[in-house]
Enzyme design. Sequence first.
Site, short mmCIF file in Angstrom:
data_model
loop_
_atom_site.label_atom_id
_atom_site.label_comp_id
_atom_site.label_asym_id
_atom_site.label_seq_id
_atom_site.Cartn_x
_atom_site.Cartn_y
_atom_site.Cartn_z
N GLU A 1 0.82 -1.22 0.00
CA GLU A 1 0.00 0.00 0.00
C GLU A 1 0.86 1.27 0.00
OE1 GLU A 1 -2.82 0.09 3.22
OE2 GLU A 1 -4.16 1.42 2.11
N GLU B 1 -1.95 7.88 16.11
CA GLU B 1 -1.51 7.23 17.35
C GLU B 1 -0.87 5.87 17.02
OE1 GLU B 1 -4.49 8.62 16.88
OE2 GLU B 1 -4.25 10.37 18.18
C1 LIG Z 1 -11.28 8.10 3.99
C2 LIG Z 1 -11.18 6.72 4.55
C3 LIG Z 1 -11.17 5.64 3.67
C4 LIG Z 1 -11.10 4.34 4.17
N1 LIG Z 1 -11.14 3.29 3.28
C5 LIG Z 1 -11.13 2.02 3.76
C6 LIG Z 1 -11.26 0.91 2.87
O1 LIG Z 1 -11.39 1.09 1.65
N2 LIG Z 1 -11.27 -0.33 3.38
C7 LIG Z 1 -11.11 -0.56 4.73
O2 LIG Z 1 -11.08 -1.72 5.11
N3 LIG Z 1 -11.02 0.46 5.61
C8 LIG Z 1 -11.02 1.75 5.16
N4 LIG Z 1 -10.94 2.81 6.03
C9 LIG Z 1 -10.92 2.54 7.48
C10 LIG Z 1 -9.59 2.81 8.16
O3 LIG Z 1 -8.67 1.81 7.87
C11 LIG Z 1 -9.89 2.93 9.67
O4 LIG Z 1 -10.66 4.10 9.87
C12 LIG Z 1 -8.63 3.01 10.50
O5 LIG Z 1 -7.95 1.78 10.49
C13 LIG Z 1 -8.95 3.38 11.99
O6 LIG Z 1 -9.88 2.52 12.50
P1 LIG Z 1 -11.22 3.05 13.19
O7 LIG Z 1 -11.84 4.07 12.30
O8 LIG Z 1 -12.03 1.86 13.59
O9 LIG Z 1 -10.76 3.83 14.50
P2 LIG Z 1 -10.32 3.17 15.87
O10 LIG Z 1 -9.33 2.09 15.62
O11 LIG Z 1 -11.54 2.83 16.65
O12 LIG Z 1 -9.55 4.37 16.57
C14 LIG Z 1 -10.26 5.44 17.24
C15 LIG Z 1 -9.21 6.32 17.92
O13 LIG Z 1 -8.51 5.54 18.92
C16 LIG Z 1 -7.11 5.58 18.69
N5 LIG Z 1 -6.48 4.30 19.04
C17 LIG Z 1 -6.91 3.06 18.66
N6 LIG Z 1 -6.06 2.12 19.14
C18 LIG Z 1 -5.09 2.77 19.82
C19 LIG Z 1 -3.92 2.35 20.53
N7 LIG Z 1 -3.59 1.06 20.63
N8 LIG Z 1 -3.15 3.30 21.12
C20 LIG Z 1 -3.47 4.63 21.01
N9 LIG Z 1 -4.58 5.09 20.36
C21 LIG Z 1 -5.36 4.17 19.77
C22 LIG Z 1 -6.96 5.85 17.20
O14 LIG Z 1 -5.69 6.40 16.90
C23 LIG Z 1 -8.12 6.81 16.95
O15 LIG Z 1 -7.76 8.12 17.30
C24 LIG Z 1 -11.01 4.12 5.58
C25 LIG Z 1 -11.03 5.21 6.45
C26 LIG Z 1 -11.10 6.49 5.95
C27 LIG Z 1 -11.13 7.64 6.92
#
Ligand SMILES: Cc1cc2nc3c(=O)[nH]c(=O)nc-3n(C[C@H](O)[C@H](O)[C@H](O)COP(=O)(O)OP(=O)(O)OC[C@H]3O[C@@H](n4cnc5c(N)ncnc54)[C@H](O)[C@@H]3O)c2cc1C
Length: 395
Positions: free
Chosen positions: A249, A373
Amino acid sequence: MSEAEGIKALRTEAAQWLAEHLTGKYAPLRHRGGSGDGDAFPELRKEWERELASGRWTCPGWPPEHGGRGLSIAEQVAFQEEYGLAGGPGRMGHIGEGLVGPTLIAFGTDDQKSRFLPGILNGTEFWCQGYSEPSAGSDLGNIKTRARLDPATGDWLVTGQKVWTSLAHLSDWIFVLARCEEGSVGRNGLIFLLIKIDQPGVEIRPIRQIGGGAEFNEVFFADARAHARDVVGQPGDGWRIAMALLGFERGISTLGQQMSFAQELDLIIEIAKENGTALRPAIRHRIARAWIGLRAMRYLAMRVLSTDPDGDVQREGLSYKYHWSNWHRDLGKLAMDVLGPEANIISDDWRRERLQQLFLFSRADTIYGGTNEIQLNILAEQGLGMPREPRGTSK
Ligand SMILES: Cc1cc2nc3c(=O)[nH]c(=O)nc-3n(C[C@H](O)[C@H](O)[C@H](O)COP(=O)(O)OP(=O)(O)OC[C@H]3O[C@@H](n4cnc5c(N)ncnc54)[C@H](O)[C@@H]3O)c2cc1C
């Protein structure tokens, strides 16, 4: 011909081809389809993929035996730069070309290669990425989508939900990470499946974004069928395949992305000169710093992509996502400050709209592809040898 001469010749060939072909009915696509503009002209951009294929400009880094040009890293960078300079539109085929293709070339069966690579190469089949779920984003090992073996056929029946799936509504296939072993947790017991989207058990619901577009979606599976021959790797070994795919990627396309960042910065400078904000010291400094950040980004990317044997380069590579995403998010804020009160007004002035979209969409840059993070944790643990942070039960 020396390497430098070869690259120069490639640049000339690409620039000439793009000047001749990104015209006529494709002219409206120039500079479109980038960040926050992903659902602009989708059908015309799919046609554009076929046009690119006619010039052998899709998948130029793939090996010749799979239909590519076998270009070196430096040559691919040169092509990406020429593509950006010509205003080439955001690629509808980038997930197939950059992620699925290289993964199948590395891990796919001969049957999978012969069925899927030509559609990617010719711009006739489009792909999306089904990893994230409502409770599995950063913690991807928490995947709940299930794949159940159908003993009668050897196929896999998939039930569950994916979310944030970019371009699912415009794709033909989705690659899915699902749990195939009852009672397994974390990285164990996962399977990597290729699933056709147009079938009864798959439902796609768009998610409207802050910028007005809806380029990502929720994807629901209810006994959707993945054929036995569409498992990549072995059942239970999906995590390894999924991680290898993520390794692809962060590749060459980042250099192309930088061309569009440079255009955004140029636009900001143009407007700052016009409206007088370029005379304000704080704005001038931020613009100068943005330029420095972009140059540093370029040299870092070139160094990481090169085969430099310096062990430190790997560590520096870990900082790259953090660097570009925060730089780009700050550029969005700078754009709003340069526009001033005009930033709040919706109009059909394309320059204003482009910068408003930059501001709104770049909020997502520090989330997808690994949040801020998570990037800092990776750098601390893998790059700086700091103790691992405590992991939850799913790891
Ligand atoms: C524009 C866009 C396109 C996307 N396209 C795709 C796609 O095509 N296919 C796909 O599969 N996914 C896609 N995603 C999803 C993306 O991979 C996830 O949003 C990302 O991995 C974060 O996961 P989450 O949104 O569940 O947030 P969470 O993992 O729930 O995180 C929420 C908050 O908690 C923090 N956090 C979580 N764990 C920890 C830790 N261990 N220590 C410190 N802080 C932590 C994070 O940094 C964040 O601030 C897309 C997202 C966006 C915004």
